[in-house]
Design a protein around this motif. Sequence first.
Motif, PDB file in Angstrom:
ATOM      1  N   SER A  24       1.022  -1.199   0.077  1.00 26.61           N
ATOM      2  CA  SER A  24      -0.294  -0.070   0.509  1.00 26.61           C
ATOM      3  C   SER A  24       0.722   1.231   0.135  1.00 26.61           C
ATOM      4  N   VAL A  25       2.449   1.714   0.503  1.00 27.74           N
ATOM      5  CA  VAL A  25       3.068   2.567   0.744  1.00 27.74           C
ATOM      6  C   VAL A  25       3.608   2.364  -0.806  1.00 27.74           C
ATOM      7  N   ALA A  26       3.684   1.330  -1.484  1.00 29.22           N
ATOM      8  CA  ALA A  26       4.143   1.790  -2.698  1.00 29.22           C
ATOM      9  C   ALA A  26       3.282   2.294  -3.586  1.00 29.22           C
ATOM     10  N   VAL A  27       1.894   1.810  -3.555  1.00 32.39           N
ATOM     11  CA  VAL A  27       0.999   2.244  -4.854  1.00 32.39           C
ATOM     12  C   VAL A  27       1.277   4.366  -4.284  1.00 32.39           C
ATOM     13  N   LEU A  28       0.583   4.130  -2.622  1.00 38.29           N
ATOM     14  CA  LEU A  28       0.538   5.491  -2.644  1.00 38.29           C
ATOM     15  C   LEU A  28       1.805   6.628  -3.049  1.00 38.29           C
ATOM     16  N   ALA A  29       3.024   5.486  -3.043  1.00 37.88           N
ATOM     17  CA  ALA A  29       4.246   5.979  -3.778  1.00 37.88           C
ATOM     18  C   ALA A  29       4.254   7.128  -5.200  1.00 37.88           C
ATOM     19  N   LEU A  30       4.017   5.461  -5.649  1.00 38.99           N
ATOM     20  CA  LEU A  30       3.172   5.559  -6.798  1.00 38.99           C
ATOM     21  C   LEU A  30       1.983   7.274  -7.362  1.00 38.99           C
ATOM     22  N   ILE A  31       1.340   6.822  -6.708  1.00 40.70           N
ATOM     23  CA  ILE A  31       0.159   7.901  -6.782  1.00 40.70           C
ATOM     24  C   ILE A  31       0.859   9.049  -6.674  1.00 40.70           C
ATOM     25  N   VAL A  32       1.463   9.097  -5.244  1.00 43.16           N
ATOM     26  CA  VAL A  32       2.196  10.975  -4.887  1.00 43.16           C
ATOM     27  C   VAL A  32       2.790  10.924  -5.878  1.00 43.16           C
ATOM     28  N   ILE A  49       2.600  10.445  -9.382  1.00 39.71           N
ATOM     29  CA  ILE A  49       1.976  10.869 -10.497  1.00 39.71           C
ATOM     30  C   ILE A  49       1.643  12.306 -10.358  1.00 39.71           C
ATOM     31  N   ARG A  50       0.990  12.529  -8.831  1.00 42.95           N
ATOM     32  CA  ARG A  50       0.425  13.617  -8.758  1.00 42.95           C
ATOM     33  C   ARG A  50       1.202  14.465  -8.977  1.00 42.95           C
ATOM     34  N   THR A  51       2.629  15.123  -7.874  1.00 43.79           N
ATOM     35  CA  THR A  51       2.919  15.590  -7.970  1.00 43.79           C
ATOM     36  C   THR A  51       3.291  15.832  -8.722  1.00 43.79           C
ATOM     37  N   PHE A  52       3.886  14.763  -9.682  1.00 43.34           N
ATOM     38  CA  PHE A  52       4.496  15.571 -10.929  1.00 43.34           C
ATOM     39  C   PHE A  52       3.439  16.623 -12.192  1.00 43.34           C
ATOM     40  N   LEU A  53       2.305  15.986 -12.196  1.00 44.22           N
ATOM     41  CA  LEU A  53       0.996  16.827 -13.046  1.00 44.22           C
ATOM     42  C   LEU A  53       0.707  18.431 -12.047  1.00 44.22           C
ATOM     43  N   SER A  54       1.674  18.254 -10.232  1.00 40.38           N
ATOM     44  CA  SER A  54       1.028  19.459 -10.285  1.00 40.38           C
ATOM     45  C   SER A  54       1.563  20.544 -10.425  1.00 40.38           C
ATOM     46  N   TRP A  55       3.122  20.312 -10.882  1.00 41.02           N
ATOM     47  CA  TRP A  55       4.456  20.933 -11.160  1.00 41.02           C
ATOM     48  C   TRP A  55       4.465  21.209 -12.333  1.00 41.02           C
ATOM     49  N   SER A  56       4.237  20.483 -12.857  1.00 40.05           N
ATOM     50  CA  SER A  56       3.613  21.154 -14.042  1.00 40.05           C
ATOM     51  C   SER A  56       2.606  22.139 -14.927  1.00 40.05           C
ATOM     52  N   LEU A  57       1.022  21.564 -14.320  1.00 39.28           N
ATOM     53  CA  LEU A  57       0.226  22.648 -13.962  1.00 39.28           C
ATOM     54  C   LEU A  57       0.909  23.672 -13.252  1.00 39.28           C
ATOM     55  N   ALA A  58       1.529  23.945 -12.306  1.00 31.04           N
ATOM     56  CA  ALA A  58       2.318  24.807 -11.940  1.00 31.04           C
ATOM     57  C   ALA A  58       3.146  25.998 -13.101  1.00 31.04           C
ATOM     58  N   VAL A  59       3.729  25.048 -13.534  1.00 26.86           N
ATOM     59  CA  VAL A  59       4.867  25.711 -15.019  1.00 26.86           C
ATOM     60  C   VAL A  59       4.025  26.248 -15.785  1.00 26.86           C
ATOM     61  N   GLU A  60       3.298  25.388 -16.009  1.00 26.42           N
ATOM     62  CA  GLU A  60       2.070  26.348 -17.030  1.00 26.42           C
ATOM     63  C   GLU A  60       1.392  27.682 -16.746  1.00 26.42           C
ATOM     64  N   ILE A  61       1.044  27.474 -15.278  1.00 23.40           N
ATOM     65  CA  ILE A  61       0.556  28.537 -14.811  1.00 23.40           C
ATOM     66  C   ILE A  61       1.666  29.932 -15.046  1.00 23.40           C
ATOM     67  N   THR A  62       2.651  29.389 -14.616  1.00 16.91           N
ATOM     68  CA  THR A  62       2.865  30.686 -13.683  1.00 16.91           C
ATOM     69  C   THR A  62       4.257  30.987 -15.400  1.00 16.91           C
ATOM     70  N   GLY A  63       4.502  29.793 -15.638  1.00 12.78           N
ATOM     71  CA  GLY A  63       6.208  29.939 -16.366  1.00 12.78           C
ATOM     72  C   GLY A  63       7.557  29.875 -16.048  1.00 12.78           C
ATOM     73  N   ARG A  64       7.356  29.584 -14.775  1.00 17.73           N
ATOM     74  CA  ARG A  64       8.402  29.122 -14.243  1.00 17.73           C
ATOM     75  C   ARG A  64       8.561  27.806 -13.199  1.00 17.73           C
ATOM     76  N   TRP A  65       9.699  27.586 -13.374  1.00 16.98           N
ATOM     77  CA  TRP A  65       9.566  26.535 -11.598  1.00 16.98           C
ATOM     78  C   TRP A  65       9.254  26.928 -10.340  1.00 16.98           C
ATOM     79  N   PRO A  66       8.768  26.348  -9.779  1.00 14.99           N
ATOM     80  CA  PRO A  66       8.126  27.122  -8.379  1.00 14.99           C
ATOM     81  C   PRO A  66       8.868  27.306  -7.879  1.00 14.99           C
ATOM     82  N   TRP A  67      10.417  27.018  -7.670  1.00 14.79           N
ATOM     83  CA  TRP A  67      11.409  27.436  -6.732  1.00 14.79           C
ATOM     84  C   TRP A  67      11.994  28.527  -7.302  1.00 14.79           C
ATOM     85  N   GLN A  68      11.580  29.677  -8.307  1.00 16.36           N
ATOM     86  CA  GLN A  68      12.121  30.250  -8.591  1.00 16.36           C
ATOM     87  C   GLN A  68      10.976  31.548  -8.736  1.00 16.36           C
TER      88      GLN A  68
END
Length: 140
Positions: A80-88, A90-109
């Motif tokens: 269950s922890v391995a499945v959670l890690a995979l889900i997190v 994938i969703r983290t990648f989606l979140s970062w991709s959306l953040a870059v699309e919205i702002t045009g820069r990486w979150p740490w910038q």
Amino acid sequence: MEFGTIITRVGEVIDIVGVLAIVVGVVYAVADAAVRRLRRTGPVYERFRRVLGRGILVGLELLVAADIIRTVAVTPTLESVAVLALIVLIRTFLSWSLAVEITGRWPWQRWRAGAVDDDATGATAPAAAAPAPAGGAERV
């Protein structure tokens, strides 16, 4: 009611809230774009993408929280922890991709010197250029 059942229910409620956040974000983005288009005020498409992306980001964050609650608090097995890690992941990648699309820069910038907050929407714009230091050389 036993602890595991309560935690599972809490996770399900947060899942529903996450899905509702995405749905509300989509409805709000469409309504906002329609109003802006009819009134011919400002850029419609860019704002639509930014508002829609933010709604999706909020929903994804809630869905990740629900997964963490249900997986770790109720059944912390290796599988269950391995499945959670995979889900997190994938969703983290989606979140970062959306953040870059919205702002045009990486979150740490985001809060880097030289960027200012634009009209409480979180979008950043370059700050006004400061005068060059004496001697004609710019500092980096």
